[in-house]
Enzyme design. Sequence first.
Site, mmCIF file in Angstrom:
data_model
loop_
_atom_site.group_PDB
_atom_site.id
_atom_site.type_symbol
_atom_site.label_atom_id
_atom_site.label_comp_id
_atom_site.label_asym_id
_atom_site.label_seq_id
_atom_site.Cartn_x
_atom_site.Cartn_y
_atom_site.Cartn_z
ATOM 1 N N HIS A 1 97.362 43.932 -16.702
ATOM 2 C CA HIS A 1 98.066 44.946 -17.492
ATOM 3 C C HIS A 1 97.067 45.762 -18.300
ATOM 4 N N VAL B 1 111.048 77.200 16.067
ATOM 5 C CA VAL B 1 110.290 78.434 16.289
ATOM 6 C C VAL B 1 110.434 78.783 17.761
ATOM 7 N N GLY C 1 84.922 59.956 16.440
ATOM 8 C CA GLY C 1 86.154 60.445 17.053
ATOM 9 C C GLY C 1 86.872 61.506 16.244
ATOM 10 N N LEU D 1 102.216 68.196 6.048
ATOM 11 C CA LEU D 1 102.330 68.047 4.591
ATOM 12 C C LEU D 1 100.963 67.882 3.936
ATOM 13 N N GLU D 2 100.054 67.154 4.577
ATOM 14 C CA GLU D 2 98.716 66.984 3.969
ATOM 15 C C GLU D 2 97.959 68.319 3.949
ATOM 16 N N GLY E 1 79.245 64.487 20.865
ATOM 17 C CA GLY E 1 77.940 64.758 20.240
ATOM 18 C C GLY E 1 77.834 64.110 18.880
ATOM 19 N N GLU F 1 110.663 72.753 10.004
ATOM 20 C CA GLU F 1 110.821 71.427 10.629
ATOM 21 C C GLU F 1 112.079 71.438 11.502
ATOM 22 N N ILE G 1 100.490 65.605 9.155
ATOM 23 C CA ILE G 1 99.460 66.655 9.129
ATOM 24 C C ILE G 1 99.978 67.873 8.380
HETATM 25 P P1 FAD Z 1 89.843 59.253 18.717
HETATM 26 O O1 FAD Z 1 89.485 59.147 17.301
HETATM 27 O O2 FAD Z 1 90.599 60.454 19.158
HETATM 28 O O3 FAD Z 1 88.475 59.147 19.519
HETATM 29 C C1 FAD Z 1 88.398 59.335 20.892
HETATM 30 C C2 FAD Z 1 87.009 59.830 21.240
HETATM 31 O O4 FAD Z 1 86.857 59.748 22.641
HETATM 32 C C3 FAD Z 1 86.760 61.276 20.862
HETATM 33 O O5 FAD Z 1 85.628 61.399 20.016
HETATM 34 C C4 FAD Z 1 86.519 61.983 22.190
HETATM 35 O O6 FAD Z 1 85.518 62.998 22.117
HETATM 36 C C5 FAD Z 1 86.059 60.834 23.077
HETATM 37 N N1 FAD Z 1 86.313 61.036 24.490
HETATM 38 C C6 FAD Z 1 87.481 61.404 25.086
HETATM 39 N N2 FAD Z 1 87.339 61.429 26.423
HETATM 40 C C7 FAD Z 1 86.047 61.064 26.670
HETATM 41 C C8 FAD Z 1 85.292 60.904 27.860
HETATM 42 N N3 FAD Z 1 85.836 61.060 29.069
HETATM 43 N N4 FAD Z 1 84.009 60.550 27.744
HETATM 44 C C9 FAD Z 1 83.431 60.358 26.516
HETATM 45 N N5 FAD Z 1 84.090 60.492 25.369
HETATM 46 C C10 FAD Z 1 85.388 60.832 25.464
HETATM 47 N N6 FAD Z 1 94.762 58.313 10.832
HETATM 48 C C11 FAD Z 1 94.739 57.504 9.770
HETATM 49 O O7 FAD Z 1 94.850 56.282 9.930
HETATM 50 N N7 FAD Z 1 94.572 57.988 8.501
HETATM 51 C C12 FAD Z 1 94.443 59.311 8.259
HETATM 52 O O8 FAD Z 1 94.303 59.721 7.108
HETATM 53 C C13 FAD Z 1 94.477 60.204 9.357
HETATM 54 N N8 FAD Z 1 94.335 61.520 9.167
HETATM 55 C C14 FAD Z 1 94.342 62.363 10.250
HETATM 56 C C15 FAD Z 1 94.226 63.730 10.021
HETATM 57 C C16 FAD Z 1 94.239 64.608 11.084
HETATM 58 C C17 FAD Z 1 94.100 66.076 10.826
HETATM 59 C C18 FAD Z 1 94.340 64.101 12.413
HETATM 60 C C19 FAD Z 1 94.313 65.037 13.587
HETATM 61 C C20 FAD Z 1 94.476 62.745 12.647
HETATM 62 C C21 FAD Z 1 94.485 61.869 11.565
HETATM 63 N N9 FAD Z 1 94.624 60.488 11.741
HETATM 64 C C22 FAD Z 1 94.634 59.655 10.660
HETATM 65 C C23 FAD Z 1 94.776 59.891 13.077
HETATM 66 C C24 FAD Z 1 93.435 59.308 13.568
HETATM 67 O O9 FAD Z 1 92.466 60.328 13.591
HETATM 68 C C25 FAD Z 1 93.600 58.695 14.951
HETATM 69 O O10 FAD Z 1 94.659 57.774 14.955
HETATM 70 C C26 FAD Z 1 92.327 57.978 15.384
HETATM 71 O O11 FAD Z 1 91.231 58.856 15.374
HETATM 72 C C27 FAD Z 1 92.494 57.365 16.767
HETATM 73 O O12 FAD Z 1 91.319 56.704 17.128
HETATM 74 P P2 FAD Z 1 90.903 56.520 18.661
HETATM 75 O O13 FAD Z 1 89.608 55.796 18.633
HETATM 76 O O14 FAD Z 1 92.030 55.963 19.423
HETATM 77 O O15 FAD Z 1 90.683 58.011 19.229
HETATM 78 P P1 NAI Z 2 104.019 63.802 13.116
HETATM 79 O O1 NAI Z 2 104.648 63.083 14.244
HETATM 80 O O2 NAI Z 2 103.677 63.082 11.873
HETATM 81 O O3 NAI Z 2 104.971 64.995 12.645
HETATM 82 C C1 NAI Z 2 105.401 66.002 13.535
HETATM 83 C C2 NAI Z 2 106.614 66.669 12.919
HETATM 84 O O4 NAI Z 2 106.899 67.821 13.679
HETATM 85 C C3 NAI Z 2 107.868 65.783 12.944
HETATM 86 O O5 NAI Z 2 108.482 65.837 11.680
HETATM 87 C C4 NAI Z 2 108.714 66.412 14.040
HETATM 88 O O6 NAI Z 2 110.102 66.248 13.822
HETATM 89 C C5 NAI Z 2 108.302 67.862 13.931
HETATM 90 N N1 NAI Z 2 108.471 68.654 15.142
HETATM 91 C C6 NAI Z 2 108.313 68.267 16.436
HETATM 92 N N2 NAI Z 2 108.521 69.316 17.271
HETATM 93 C C7 NAI Z 2 108.818 70.388 16.481
HETATM 94 C C8 NAI Z 2 109.103 71.762 16.736
HETATM 95 N N3 NAI Z 2 109.114 72.230 17.974
HETATM 96 N N4 NAI Z 2 109.351 72.573 15.689
HETATM 97 C C9 NAI Z 2 109.317 72.103 14.405
HETATM 98 N N5 NAI Z 2 109.049 70.816 14.107
HETATM 99 C C10 NAI Z 2 108.788 69.972 15.127
HETATM 100 O O7 NAI Z 2 102.746 64.529 13.757
HETATM 101 P P2 NAI Z 2 101.539 65.288 13.080
HETATM 102 O O8 NAI Z 2 101.850 65.619 11.671
HETATM 103 O O9 NAI Z 2 101.166 66.364 14.017
HETATM 104 O O10 NAI Z 2 100.412 64.178 13.104
HETATM 105 C C11 NAI Z 2 99.947 63.643 14.361
HETATM 106 C C12 NAI Z 2 99.494 62.229 14.229
HETATM 107 O O11 NAI Z 2 98.329 62.120 13.439
HETATM 108 C C13 NAI Z 2 100.557 61.345 13.619
HETATM 109 O O12 NAI Z 2 100.908 60.371 14.566
HETATM 110 C C14 NAI Z 2 99.936 60.718 12.429
HETATM 111 O O13 NAI Z 2 100.144 59.348 12.437
HETATM 112 C C15 NAI Z 2 98.453 61.036 12.544
HETATM 113 N N6 NAI Z 2 98.006 61.428 11.205
HETATM 114 C C16 NAI Z 2 97.948 60.474 10.236
HETATM 115 C C17 NAI Z 2 97.603 60.805 8.951
HETATM 116 C C18 NAI Z 2 97.590 59.756 7.918
HETATM 117 O O14 NAI Z 2 97.638 58.584 8.268
HETATM 118 N N7 NAI Z 2 97.494 60.100 6.641
HETATM 119 C C19 NAI Z 2 97.257 62.172 8.576
HETATM 120 C C20 NAI Z 2 97.405 63.108 9.663
HETATM 121 C C21 NAI Z 2 97.735 62.710 10.927
#
Ligand code: FAD
Ligand code: NAI
Length: 468
Positions: A447, A239, A42, A188-189, A38, A205, A186
């Site tokens: 600088h 856990v 993503g 730590l952020e 909607g 962890e 996630i």
């Molecule tokens: P997505 O963004 O997941 O988009 C996929 C879309 O497809 C979704 O909107 C979904 O609704 C749609 N979809 C799925 N199935 C269907 C279907 N059958 N029909 C129609 N639509 C469908 N990455 C960073 O680089 N920097 C960050 O700071 C960062 N922070 C993050 C913080 C959090 C809390 C989380 C959870 C992730 C974060 N990420 C970050 C990771 C980032 O969000 C993803 O890597 C990125 O969104 C992936 O893009 P994508 O297009 O592959 O998929």
């Molecule tokens: P992550 O892969 O970064 O961290 C998961 C952590 O959980 C690891 O340290 C792992 O060892 C630990 N873990 C796994 N199983 C466990 C268990 N059973 N008990 C305790 N610890 C366990 O995954 P996260 O933080 O969930 O983020 C998901 C994705 O989203 C990442 O791939 C990341 O790249 C993306 N993301 C990117 C951000 C950014 O670019 N700033 C911000 C947030 C998410």
Amino acid sequence: MSENSFDVVIIGGGPGGYVAAIRAAQLGLKTACIEKRGALGGTCLNVGCIPSKALLAASHAYEAASHDYAAFGVKIGKVEMDVAGMQSHKDKVVADNTKGIEFLFKKNKVTYLIGAGEITGAGTVKVTGKDGEQVVTAKAIIIATGSDVTPLPGVEIDEEVIVSSTGALKLNKIPKTMVVIGGGVIGLELGTVWRRLGTKVTVVEFLDKILPTNDGEVSKTMQKLLAKQGMEFKLGTKVTKAVKKGGHATLTVEPAAGGASEEIKADVVLVAIGRKPYTDGLGLENVGIEKDVRGFIKVDHYFRTNVAGVFAIGDVIGGAMLAHKAEEEGVALAELLAGEHGHVNYDAIPGVVYTWPEVAAVGKTEEQLKAEGIAYNVGKFPFSANGRARSMNETEGFVKVLADAATDRVLGAHIVGPNAGDLLAEMVMAMEFGASSEDVARTCHSHPGLAEAVKEACLAANKRAIHT
Ligand code: FAD
Ligand code: NAI
């Protein structure tokens, strides 16, 4: 071409899908993008990158006003946090960004189809929206359906007491205590957001270090700095059970290697142990598209699945699950489909953790270089020796550059420090251009600037540091 037939149909409107759609349309391909959420953008725009950064910015401002401004001689009275105000800032940022993509779709003549897409046959996608079904056909179908939260057996997410990142972005009051399961990005952020607002945050962890994929020195430094900020860590811990009662949860934890268990109570538990590919309802089985053992769609170097005419990009194909990686793949694939030569350099994908100080990395870690038997030089420079950082009271952290011992080519860069994410960009560019650390060291930097720390680390890699 009839109204419902396209050159390219993209399923998923996240950073991979919407960027692929815009680029394909720019290159003259008739393009549609199907999104069921909607809103476009993503995970990243709706429940990921952008809302988390909005909360990080708001909580940073609160912490700075509460604790840091006095050192600059700025006096403010009692500082208060209005959680509803912070959440409305976040909601506005998200809404403005997602509407911005709708505008870009119109501008570039991308057809936006709201609904769930299912591949029903070769070149055919059924779109089910609130007003019914329609079938579209395409020469190329791009799957960009992203990823979802990895569940933890025994710790059932209800998005109120036991939350995923999505619930942690929406809390409407400050919990007294929070346990974060997973010391990754996630955890730590979002742990930092709530810790800054007064929550006692404990990170559990499984491994013996946080940020396990980062350079070892970076992981250790960040653990020390985050502990100094008040975050607690239980490393090497798993856990085994969660029981919810009376608006809080009791977790049973034990050493990862086995041993005596203990209980920890928390008002909120955040499960952040990684993300998994999302392909529910996509109809992969209708055409026989192959996935790997972890559920990621298998693709070749050109993003081709095993079925002709079906491609996949972004989180759903694995690798770094990052928005900018998905975007690069979207552009590269659109260009390939238009007969151009798009490609992604996976050796130069940056990764940033938006805590404060920030963590930013590109390329190899020291541990990887050792394991691969590659001889390297290290150049390091601390922010405590950088004039701009000192004037900002931001002296924690360092820049570390790893360069090939034989050729001096940059192999990796790791920064802990103020604005590390932005500072890293020149090292990503250096790697993209195959530069040596001496190339960066010989480049004039303004600088006083934080980026001088990057230059000095490169000077240090060449044993000619000036300021250490
Ligand atoms: P997505 O963004 O997941 O988009 C996929 C879309 O497809 C979704 O909107 C979904 O609704 C749609 N979809 C799925 N199935 C269907 C279907 N059958 N029909 C129609 N639509 C469908 N990455 C960073 O680089 N920097 C960050 O700071 C960062 N922070 C993050 C913080 C959090 C809390 C989380 C959870 C992730 C974060 N990420 C970050 C990771 C980032 O969000 C993803 O890597 C990125 O969104 C992936 O893009 P994508 O297009 O592959 O998929
Ligand atoms: P992550 O892969 O970064 O961290 C998961 C952590 O959980 C690891 O340290 C792992 O060892 C630990 N873990 C796994 N199983 C466990 C268990 N059973 N008990 C305790 N610890 C366990 O995954 P996260 O933080 O969930 O983020 C998901 C994705 O989203 C990442 O791939 C990341 O790249 C993306 N993301 C990117 C951000 C950014 O670019 N700033 C911000 C947030 C998410």
